[in-house]
Every structure is written in structure tokens, then in C-alpha cells.
Design an enzyme around this catalytic site. Structure first.
Site, PDB file in Angstrom:
ATOM      1  CB  SER A  16      -1.039  -0.125   1.289  1.00  0.00           C
ATOM      2  OG  SER A  16      -1.844   1.259   1.235  1.00  0.00           O
ATOM      3  CE  LYS A  67     -11.555  -0.327  -0.785  1.00  0.00           C
ATOM      4  NZ  LYS A  67     -11.561   0.029  -2.124  1.00  0.00           N
ATOM      5  CB  ALA A 223       2.310  -5.111 -11.747  1.00  0.00           C
TER       6      ALA A 223
END
EC number: 1.1.1.25
Length: 283
Positions: A16, A67, A223
Site C-alpha cells: 500500500s 471494504k 502491474a
């Protein structure tokens, strides 16, 4: 004065960029904070979040695959989070977690302010129906798009997202097998993780989806976005945009919720774009 604690939760989360982004925001605004990345498998997320709160945590970002779980754990939800059924930002208030979703406004800000796109009257193809898709769909509708077609490998999830959004004349679900028959779109949004394996064939989609105005946007960056953006360029989309700008914009919205000031995103975005080769995947 004790340093305020913040974190990003995910699994995996070592990649992150959020700690670096919020550190830059803190320096820019003169706010001292401690922002770390916490790896929490789904089965441990609730306990990890409680430990963070017990240790003085004041706010958290939430990334994949947590989430929707964060939405369930929040004591209260903003309208955006409730409509999305997913939370990417938690604010600690009077011993409770308040859930918000800044993904959608982050995406719209990036597309309209940074890339100069006008979303009004546009036809949108949304690939995916999980937490990432749920986070951005309401904001795209609020930005004035004409129609949203949701396509997901699990049709039931696409149907559920359409039902949640509650605009049957404007939001419809279709099967992947129907892609060739859907016509063309001005905006194609990849909200899946299909590019994570870097398989060039992951997005073997019909070229008929593209018209002269089409912007192809991957909510991932680095990527993980390569395969989709390669398809977008081969299909001659006018724009091929990754999720780095959205990441920075949603982070700024979270920062503003926690600290009451919205930082300048342009220098942070420029610095990260210069490091693009080391980026891995989306928050």
C-alpha cells in the site's frame, strides 16, 4: 502531545502507498500523525480493528478485501457508504466507528479535474460488482452519466448491485457472454482484480465496446493495471487511465474527514507518478 494514530487495513497490504501518501499530506499541512499498514485477514479484521481502536486509533482506511466487512462493522454510515454497501474510510467518534466511502468521489475528481473528462451524458460499462465497483458506482451516477451497464462473472452480484443502486431505467446488469452485443461506451471502468496475475488474455474483450470518445479506466495501478490498459491501447481508446490518481484523491478526502483540511493532491500525485514502475496494486 500524543501523535494521532491512523492506519490502512487490507490483506495483503504491504504494497500500500497510503502510508507514504498520508505522510506527505501531513508534512504539507503541518499535521503530525502516525499512519501504518495493518495486514488483517478477513476472519481477523474485526478483532484487529478493535485492537487498533483500543490502542488509540482515530481513523482508518480499508482496502481489499475488507471494504464490505468494514461496512458491516461501522456503527453509522454516510449516505455514500450506505448506497455503496462498502466502506473505505472509518472515523472514530465517541467510541464508535463511522463509515464513509471516498472511492467514488476520488475517481470522479481524478477523471474530471485531472484528466478533463466530462461525464455528463456518458454511457458507462462497469466491470465487476464487488467492493471496488460498489464504491464508485454511486458517484458516477451522481456525476450525470446516462446509463451504466454492470458486468460481473457472478451475475447474482451484478444484479444485487443494480438493485442496491435503485435506478432500474439507468443501471442494468448483463452477462459477460453478452459483451459483444452491448454496443459502445464512452467510459469503461475495470473494478476487478482480473489483472493481478498479469495475464494478457484476461481482458480479451470485443473492440466494438469502444468509440471515438472512450476512456478506459482501471481502478488498479501499477502491474495489476497492465493487462487492462494494454487492451485499452490496442482497442484505440482515447484515454487509458490507471487508478493512481483516484488513490490520491480518495486519500485526500479521507484526510479531510479526519483533519478538517483537504491537502493539495497535485504534488503528491506527481511524485508517485514519477515512481510508477514500483507500484503494485490498488487501495
Amino acid at each position: 502531545m500524543p501523535v494521532s494514530r491512523y492506519a490502512v487495513f487490507g490483506h495483503p497490504v504491504a504494497h500500500s502507498l497510503s502510508p507514504a501518501i498520508h505522510a506527505d499530506f501531513g508534512k504539507q499541512t503541518g499535521i503530525v500523525l502516525d499512519y501504518t499498514a495493518i495486514d488483517a485477514p478477513p476472519e481477523d479484521f474485526s478483532a484487529a480493528l478493535q485492537r487498533f481502536a483500543d490502542g488509540g486509533g482515530k481513523g482508518a482506511n480499508v482496502t481489499l478485501p475488507l471494504k464490505e466487512a468494514a461496512c458491516a462493522l461501522a456503527s453509522s454510515l454516510s449516505d455514500r457508504a450506505r448506497l455503496a454497501g462498502a466502506v473505505n474510510t472509518l472515523v472514530r467518534h465517541e467510541g464508535q466507528w463511522q463509515g464513509e466511502n471516498t472511492d467514488g468521489i476520488g475517481l470522479v475528481r481524478d477523471l474530471t479535474d485531472r484528466h478533463g473528462l466530462d461525464l455528463r451524458g456518458r454511457r458507462v460499462l462497469l466491470l465487476g460488482a464487488g467492493g471496488a465497483a460498489r464504491g464508485v458506482a454511486p458517484a458516477l451516477l451522481q456525476a450525470g452519466i446516462t446509463e451504466m451497464v454492470v458486468v460481473n462473472r457472478s451475475p447474482e452480484r451484478a444484479d444485487a448491485l443494480c438493485d442496491t443502486l435503485g435506478e432500474p431505467g439507468r443501471v442494468v446488469s448483463r452477462y459477460i457472454e453478452d459483451l459483444r452485443d452491448l454496443g459502445d461506451f464512452e467510459l469503461i471502468v475495470n473494478a476487478t482484480a482480473a489483472g493481478r496475475d498479469r495475464d494478457a488474455g484476461a481482458f480479451a474483450m470485443p473492440l466494438g465496446l469502444v468509440n471515438s470518445l472512450t476512456a478506459a479506466v482501471d481502478l488498479n495501478y501499477g502491474a495489476t493495471a497492465i493487462a487492462f490498459l494494454a487492451w485499452a491501447r490496442s482497442a484505440q481508446c482515447r484515454y487509458a487511465i490507471d487508478g493512481l490518481g483516484m488513490l490520491v484523491e480518495q486519500a485526500a478526502e479521507s484526510f479531510a474527514l479526519w483533519h478538517g483540511v483537504r491537502p493539495d493532491t497535485d504534488p503528491v500525485y506527481a511524485a508517485l507518478r514519477a515512481r510508477e514502475a514500483v507500484l503494485v496494486s490498488a487501495d
